[in-house]
Design a protein around this motif. Sequence first.
Motif, mmCIF file in Angstrom:
data_model
loop_
_atom_site.group_PDB
_atom_site.id
_atom_site.type_symbol
_atom_site.label_atom_id
_atom_site.label_comp_id
_atom_site.label_asym_id
_atom_site.label_seq_id
_atom_site.Cartn_x
_atom_site.Cartn_y
_atom_site.Cartn_z
ATOM 1 N N VAL A 227 2.745 13.983 -0.872
ATOM 2 C CA VAL A 227 1.851 12.927 -0.380
ATOM 3 C C VAL A 227 0.406 13.385 -0.531
ATOM 4 C CG1 VAL A 227 1.309 11.445 1.576
ATOM 5 C CG2 VAL A 227 3.634 12.269 1.274
ATOM 6 N N LEU A 228 -0.434 12.465 -1.032
ATOM 7 C CA LEU A 228 -1.871 12.732 -1.138
ATOM 8 C C LEU A 228 -2.580 11.692 -0.271
ATOM 9 C CD1 LEU A 228 -1.891 13.070 -5.055
ATOM 10 C CD2 LEU A 228 -1.931 14.953 -3.392
ATOM 11 N N PRO A 229 -2.655 11.933 1.060
ATOM 12 C CA PRO A 229 -3.130 10.893 1.974
ATOM 13 C C PRO A 229 -4.547 10.428 1.666
ATOM 14 C CG PRO A 229 -2.795 12.982 3.122
ATOM 15 C CD PRO A 229 -2.291 13.174 1.742
ATOM 16 N N GLU A 230 -5.371 11.339 1.107
ATOM 17 C CA GLU A 230 -6.772 10.944 0.832
ATOM 18 C C GLU A 230 -6.854 9.854 -0.232
ATOM 19 O OE1 GLU A 230 -5.201 13.685 0.011
ATOM 20 O OE2 GLU A 230 -6.172 14.853 -1.576
ATOM 21 N N PHE A 231 -5.774 9.683 -1.027
ATOM 22 C CA PHE A 231 -5.752 8.614 -2.033
ATOM 23 C C PHE A 231 -4.677 7.564 -1.709
ATOM 24 C CE2 PHE A 231 -7.083 12.483 -4.461
ATOM 25 C CZ PHE A 231 -8.403 12.097 -4.664
ATOM 26 N N LYS A 232 -4.100 7.642 -0.523
ATOM 27 C CA LYS A 232 -2.993 6.748 -0.127
ATOM 28 C C LYS A 232 -1.902 6.727 -1.213
ATOM 29 C CE LYS A 232 -5.353 3.670 3.060
ATOM 30 N NZ LYS A 232 -5.476 2.307 3.533
ATOM 31 N N THR A 233 -1.642 7.898 -1.752
ATOM 32 C CA THR A 233 -0.748 8.028 -2.910
ATOM 33 C C THR A 233 0.388 9.001 -2.595
ATOM 34 O OG1 THR A 233 -2.537 7.554 -4.460
ATOM 35 C CG2 THR A 233 -0.711 8.866 -5.317
ATOM 36 N N SER A 287 2.663 -0.206 -6.773
ATOM 37 C CA SER A 287 1.528 -0.275 -5.847
ATOM 38 C C SER A 287 1.713 -1.416 -4.871
ATOM 39 C CB SER A 287 0.212 -0.447 -6.623
ATOM 40 O OG SER A 287 0.165 -1.714 -7.238
ATOM 41 N N LYS A 288 0.921 -1.348 -3.808
ATOM 42 C CA LYS A 288 0.838 -2.449 -2.846
ATOM 43 C C LYS A 288 -0.568 -2.988 -2.922
ATOM 44 C CE LYS A 288 4.078 -1.510 0.857
ATOM 45 N NZ LYS A 288 4.223 -0.816 2.123
ATOM 46 N N GLY A 289 -0.705 -4.327 -3.009
ATOM 47 C CA GLY A 289 -2.036 -4.922 -2.967
ATOM 48 C C GLY A 289 -2.713 -4.972 -4.312
ATOM 49 N N SER A 290 -4.049 -4.828 -4.298
ATOM 50 C CA SER A 290 -4.843 -5.178 -5.479
ATOM 51 C C SER A 290 -4.900 -4.088 -6.554
ATOM 52 C CB SER A 290 -6.266 -5.526 -5.027
ATOM 53 O OG SER A 290 -6.797 -4.440 -4.289
ATOM 54 N N PHE A 291 -4.512 -2.876 -6.262
ATOM 55 C CA PHE A 291 -4.589 -1.811 -7.269
ATOM 56 C C PHE A 291 -3.564 -2.070 -8.384
ATOM 57 C CE2 PHE A 291 -3.304 2.381 -8.933
ATOM 58 C CZ PHE A 291 -4.510 2.731 -9.509
ATOM 59 N N SER A 292 -4.082 -2.251 -9.629
ATOM 60 C CA SER A 292 -3.190 -2.641 -10.729
ATOM 61 C C SER A 292 -2.589 -1.428 -11.441
ATOM 62 C CB SER A 292 -3.940 -3.497 -11.755
ATOM 63 O OG SER A 292 -3.139 -3.652 -12.912
ATOM 64 N N LEU A 328 -6.956 12.085 -12.275
ATOM 65 C CA LEU A 328 -7.457 10.708 -12.444
ATOM 66 C C LEU A 328 -7.745 10.040 -11.096
ATOM 67 C CD1 LEU A 328 -4.940 9.611 -15.212
ATOM 68 C CD2 LEU A 328 -7.427 9.783 -15.489
ATOM 69 N N LEU A 329 -7.065 10.502 -10.057
ATOM 70 C CA LEU A 329 -7.113 9.786 -8.782
ATOM 71 C C LEU A 329 -8.514 9.648 -8.173
ATOM 72 C CD1 LEU A 329 -3.778 11.005 -7.168
ATOM 73 C CD2 LEU A 329 -4.278 8.759 -8.144
ATOM 74 N N PRO A 330 -9.357 10.710 -8.228
ATOM 75 C CA PRO A 330 -10.684 10.558 -7.621
ATOM 76 C C PRO A 330 -11.465 9.353 -8.166
ATOM 77 C CG PRO A 330 -10.262 12.865 -8.090
ATOM 78 C CD PRO A 330 -9.119 12.086 -8.696
ATOM 79 N N GLU A 335 -10.893 2.056 -4.883
ATOM 80 C CA GLU A 335 -9.928 0.981 -5.154
ATOM 81 C C GLU A 335 -8.633 1.174 -4.358
ATOM 82 O OE1 GLU A 335 -8.558 -0.599 -9.103
ATOM 83 O OE2 GLU A 335 -10.398 0.393 -9.771
ATOM 84 N N LEU A 336 -8.190 2.420 -4.285
ATOM 85 C CA LEU A 336 -6.932 2.703 -3.587
ATOM 86 C C LEU A 336 -7.080 2.488 -2.081
ATOM 87 C CD1 LEU A 336 -5.854 5.844 -5.640
ATOM 88 C CD2 LEU A 336 -4.571 3.681 -5.475
#
Length: 342
Positions: A227-233, A287-292, A328-330, A335-336
């Motif tokens: 889990v990478l909580p800072e990116f909700k990933t 994903s959940k929501g607007s992140f494509s 890539l996440l940063p 957006e996330l």
Amino acid sequence: MILKNFEALKAYLETPRNIVIIGHKNPDGDAVGSTLGLKHYLDLKGHTAQVLMPNEFPDFLHWIPGVETVYRFDRQNNQCVKALKKSEIIFLLDFNALHRVGDDMKNTLEKYENDFALIDHHQQPDEFEYMYSDTEICSTCQMVYSFIEMMGDVDLIDKNIATCLYTGIMTDTGSFRFRSTTSKTHRIIADLIDRGAENDRIHSNVYDANSYSRLQLLGQSLSNLKVLPEFKTAFITLSQEEKNKFNYEKGDTEGVVNYALSLKGIVFAVIFIEDIEQGIIKISFRSKGSFSVNKFARSYFNGGGHDNAAGGRSTISMEDTVEKFKSLLPNYKEELLVSYEE
Ligand code: 5GP
Ligand code: MN
């Protein structure tokens, strides 16, 4: 929504035709359900329809009506080529571009000058002679229902067709829970039940077909979850060695990525699965929501799909793939974080 040359197609199908129907590589419930649902309908109309699949499909789909008639391009190449030679029109279901059937089958298909008819719900479809494309619809199976309706033939939908179409709508909507599930989806599902789809048996056939080793593989996947909580990933890795240890079979990892997405607060979930035979890491994005994830997979991992569910691949090692992903996440942090409000 794109509906191209539908009236011409309808007129063309007034005469009995030899028809081939094709689903995508690694077919899922929607690909198998939509191709066989359409086949049963076309056969009832007096056509001769043959379903071809690029390769094998998971055990939990082997009970679907008509599955024994399907030819696999990788195993029954002669039969496939014969069917293609005989065919007058080729339907492409549940994929948007010919490369989605794999290179071998794509090269073969490109030799035929038949017209192609596309029925599909993926974004950015290629151009074909006949097209029914709608990215708002949850599943190709729902589109096949609407196609039959546009043909004026809803009353031809029998138990076999209803069972096939119910299955793909169910699997592509995560059992009617994704945002793409609309009131219309439920009305169609209700009609399919009225026409003979046994909903309890279909759910049970698909979801209660686990082997002991598949559950153990799930256990392994869940213990690999990071889990990478800072990116909700959250992401899962599964190596070839781990797959071998638990007697991996096609379809065993289907849906595993959703466990990562089920974590409270997570909006982006990924599974990386090593495939030594193909020399790739196969990746599923959710994903959940607007992140494509469609855009993300297209931009960095040679893939695509839908806004909230996409796939891709990488030809570098697992370790390097995960590093690339993390690096890539940063760029997507903002957006996330706003993708989905609980
Ligand atoms: P999955 O992760 O279940 O394999 O795929 C999720 C969605 O993305 C499905 O709708 C599938 O058709 C699509 N998809 C999976 N892999 C690829 C790919 O390599 N390219 C494209 N364009 N779509 C993909
Ligand atoms: Mn689909």
